[in-house]
Write a protein that holds these residues in place. Structure first.
Motif, PDB file in Angstrom:
ATOM      1  N   UNK A  92       0.839  -1.199   0.000  1.00 41.01           N
ATOM      2  CA  UNK A  92       0.000   0.000   0.000  1.00 41.01           C
ATOM      3  C   UNK A  92       0.872   1.247   0.000  1.00 41.01           C
ATOM      4  N   UNK A  93       0.607   2.121  -0.973  1.00 36.15           N
ATOM      5  CA  UNK A  93       1.233   3.443  -0.993  1.00 36.15           C
ATOM      6  C   UNK A  93       0.115   4.482  -0.942  1.00 36.15           C
ATOM      7  N   UNK A  94       0.199   5.380   0.013  1.00 30.36           N
ATOM      8  CA  UNK A  94      -0.861   6.369   0.196  1.00 30.36           C
ATOM      9  C   UNK A  94      -0.292   7.774   0.169  1.00 30.36           C
ATOM     10  N   UNK A  95      -0.888   8.609  -0.666  1.00 26.76           N
ATOM     11  CA  UNK A  95      -0.579  10.025  -0.719  1.00 26.76           C
ATOM     12  C   UNK A  95      -1.719  10.768  -0.036  1.00 26.76           C
ATOM     13  N   UNK A 143      -1.090   7.212  11.374  1.00 23.60           N
ATOM     14  CA  UNK A 143       0.191   7.046  10.684  1.00 23.60           C
ATOM     15  C   UNK A 143       1.005   5.934  11.343  1.00 23.60           C
ATOM     16  N   UNK A 144       0.979   5.918  12.676  1.00 21.51           N
ATOM     17  CA  UNK A 144       1.731   4.880  13.396  1.00 21.51           C
ATOM     18  C   UNK A 144       1.211   3.484  13.021  1.00 21.51           C
ATOM     19  N   UNK A 145      -0.122   3.341  12.954  1.00 25.39           N
ATOM     20  CA  UNK A 145      -0.704   2.047  12.617  1.00 25.39           C
ATOM     21  C   UNK A 145      -0.402   1.662  11.173  1.00 25.39           C
ATOM     22  N   UNK A 146      -0.418   2.650  10.286  1.00 26.48           N
ATOM     23  CA  UNK A 146      -0.097   2.364   8.884  1.00 26.48           C
ATOM     24  C   UNK A 146       1.337   1.893   8.743  1.00 26.48           C
ATOM     25  N   UNK A 147       2.258   2.570   9.422  1.00 25.78           N
ATOM     26  CA  UNK A 147       3.648   2.143   9.378  1.00 25.78           C
ATOM     27  C   UNK A 147       3.802   0.729   9.939  1.00 25.78           C
ATOM     28  N   UNK A 148       3.079   0.458  11.039  1.00 23.31           N
ATOM     29  CA  UNK A 148       3.175  -0.867  11.661  1.00 23.31           C
ATOM     30  C   UNK A 148       2.652  -1.955  10.724  1.00 23.31           C
ATOM     31  N   UNK A 149       1.653  -1.607   9.898  1.00 25.32           N
ATOM     32  CA  UNK A 149       1.084  -2.576   8.953  1.00 25.32           C
ATOM     33  C   UNK A 149       1.928  -2.715   7.694  1.00 25.32           C
ATOM     34  N   UNK A 150       2.971  -1.879   7.559  1.00 20.76           N
ATOM     35  CA  UNK A 150       3.830  -1.951   6.387  1.00 20.76           C
ATOM     36  C   UNK A 150       3.457  -0.992   5.277  1.00 20.76           C
ATOM     37  N   UNK A 151       2.455  -0.147   5.515  1.00 18.89           N
ATOM     38  CA  UNK A 151       2.057   0.824   4.501  1.00 18.89           C
ATOM     39  C   UNK A 151       3.088   1.943   4.394  1.00 18.89           C
ATOM     40  N   UNK A 152       3.125   2.570   3.238  1.00 13.90           N
ATOM     41  CA  UNK A 152       3.970   3.741   3.023  1.00 13.90           C
ATOM     42  C   UNK A 152       3.062   4.953   2.855  1.00 13.90           C
ATOM     43  N   UNK A 153       3.318   5.988   3.642  1.00  9.99           N
ATOM     44  CA  UNK A 153       2.460   7.178   3.633  1.00  9.99           C
ATOM     45  C   UNK A 153       3.318   8.400   3.361  1.00  9.99           C
ATOM     46  N   UNK A 154       2.899   9.219   2.402  1.00  7.41           N
ATOM     47  CA  UNK A 154       3.583  10.468   2.106  1.00  7.41           C
ATOM     48  C   UNK A 154       2.579  11.608   2.032  1.00  7.41           C
ATOM     49  N   UNK A 155       3.078  12.824   2.256  1.00 14.68           N
ATOM     50  CA  UNK A 155       2.236  14.018   2.262  1.00 14.68           C
ATOM     51  C   UNK A 155       2.623  14.895   1.077  1.00 14.68           C
ATOM     52  N   UNK A 190       5.465  10.852   5.521  1.00 10.16           N
ATOM     53  CA  UNK A 190       4.728  11.249   6.724  1.00 10.16           C
ATOM     54  C   UNK A 190       5.484  10.711   7.923  1.00 10.16           C
ATOM     55  N   UNK A 191       6.130  11.624   8.659  1.00 12.37           N
ATOM     56  CA  UNK A 191       6.925  11.201   9.806  1.00 12.37           C
ATOM     57  C   UNK A 191       6.038  10.624  10.886  1.00 12.37           C
ATOM     58  N   UNK A 192       6.495   9.559  11.470  1.00 13.52           N
ATOM     59  CA  UNK A 192       5.740   8.942  12.549  1.00 13.52           C
ATOM     60  C   UNK A 192       5.937   9.747  13.822  1.00 13.52           C
ATOM     61  N   UNK A 193       4.829  10.164  14.420  1.00  9.09           N
ATOM     62  CA  UNK A 193       4.907  10.970  15.632  1.00  9.09           C
ATOM     63  C   UNK A 193       5.448  10.127  16.785  1.00  9.09           C
ATOM     64  N   UNK A 221      11.860   4.868  14.070  1.00  9.30           N
ATOM     65  CA  UNK A 221      10.743   3.902  14.068  1.00  9.30           C
ATOM     66  C   UNK A 221      11.175   2.600  14.726  1.00  9.30           C
ATOM     67  N   UNK A 222      10.190   1.990  15.437  1.00  9.58           N
ATOM     68  CA  UNK A 222      10.473   0.700  16.054  1.00  9.58           C
ATOM     69  C   UNK A 222      10.456  -0.374  14.995  1.00  9.58           C
ATOM     70  N   UNK A 223      11.360  -1.307  15.092  1.00 11.47           N
ATOM     71  CA  UNK A 223      11.414  -2.382  14.119  1.00 11.47           C
ATOM     72  C   UNK A 223      10.389  -3.445  14.467  1.00 11.47           C
TER      73      UNK A 223
END
Length: 349
Positions: free
Chosen positions: A186-189, A204-216, A271-274, A347-349
């Protein structure tokens, strides 16, 4: 119900040259014959099957009693003493017919998973679906949206921008989760305005944890969802999210949308993870939003609106951040701030 010629039964259906058709119960699943019998019972209550027969043009007497029993089984008629027949009150009859039709519609919906599995066994798109207009009905558009996710095998690319319309988020997330389990990337703009949403940082944190890529990106043109570069869904009009949509198959138009997405993706800022709640210091969330917005290329008006501050206050914050990072330009300020923020909160691995 059987009798010689259904056309002999009085029917309120349309006739040539007679103007608009009168309303009938056929839209609720009642046959012409059954409706004629029900209407006759309303006019002539308390008669037996034999005495009703002369009032039903073309009906043999032997056919009336079984037809009355059929109405009774549907709750539209009742018998007293085994001889006298009465019609159910119209308001009750209509509700019963509506309930029958709703049950039928619910049963029809149960075939959707089977149809979706058939879609997934093939290439996900018929030749006749190269370009298709999707009506504005919310349920129809949701079904199309879910089909795009169900058809994906490699990648789903999504653009999210205003105006925002939330529709069945649980169903959408369930479809995305099923796709992730199949290994779909998943790539999300997303538009900068989404940073205003409550729960953005956790999302954003959940998306990163699921392996998604998010950009703004501050210059997103309209919403879209693309699957495997073989099918996609976009609004017919970018300013009317609740209006009709376009379902695209493998066409030049879809190729152009994929190229547009890739271009926007290359220009967008991650999108930086807070930081987690326990890691935050005073102002960390505000800094996270400012850094993300600066890196995305958003203008001062947009950034000030997202942060809910005046443009003058925003300029003071940017100047202070530039001085702190010894940046020589606004672009360098955004880049250095993003690097600094990422280093502070890896980010946590």
């Amino acid at each position: 119900m059987t009798h010689p010629d259904p056309s002999d039964v009085a029917s309120p259906g349309p006739r040539p040259g007679r103007g608009p058709a009168a309303p009938t119960l056929q839209t609720l699943g009642l046959s012409v014959e059954a409706e004629a019998l029900y209407r006759t019972l309303l006019r002539l209550p308390g008669l037996s099957g034999l005495t009703l027969a002369p009032h039903l043009a073309g009906w043999p007497p032997a056919a009336v009693e079984p037809a009355l029993v059929s109405l009774q089984q549907r709750g539209l008629a009742r018998s007293e003493g085994g001889q006298a027949w009465f019609a159910t009150a119209p308001e009750v009859a209509i509700e019963l017919l509506l309930m029958e039709r709703q049950v039928e519609l619910n049963q029809a919906r149960q075939v959707l998973p089977d149809l979706q599995r058939e879609l997934m066994r093939g290439d996900g798109l018929a030749a006749s679906d190269a370009v298709r207009l999707v009506p504005a009905e919310a349920e129809v558009q949701l079904s199309e949206y879910l089909q795009v996710h169900h058809a994906a095998r490699r990648e789903v690319a999504i653009v999210m921008c205003p105006p925002f319309v939330v529709s069945a988020p649980d169903a959408m997330e369930a479809a995305r989760e099923q796709a992730r389990r199949r290994g779909v990337r998943y790539r999300m703009l997303v538009a900068p305005e989404m940073l205003q949403w409550p729960g953005w940082f956790e999302a954003v944190r959940q998306s990163h944890a699921a392996g998604d890529e998010v950009r703004v990106h501050a210059g997103l043109p309209f919403k879209m969802v693309l699957a495997d570069r073989s099918c996609g869904l976009i609004p017919l009009r970018s300013d009317a999210p609740e209006g009709p949509a376009l379902r695209l198959g493998p066409t030049a138009a879809l190729d152009a949308l994929c190229a547009l997405f890739d271009s926007l993706w290359a220009q967008a800022a991650p999108a930086l993870e807070a930081p987690a709640e326990g890691q935050q210091e005073a102002g960390d969330k505000s800094l996270h939003a400012l850094v993300t917005l600066l890196a995305s290329g958003a203008n001062d008006k947009t950034i000030a609106g997202v942060l809910e501050i005046s443009e003058r206050t925003l300029l003071r914050r940017i100047h202070a951040l530039s001085d702190q990072l010894q940046a020589r330009s606004r672009f360098q300020c955004g880049w250095l701030a993003a690097s600094h923020f990422a280093a502070r909160f890896p980010r946590e691995s």
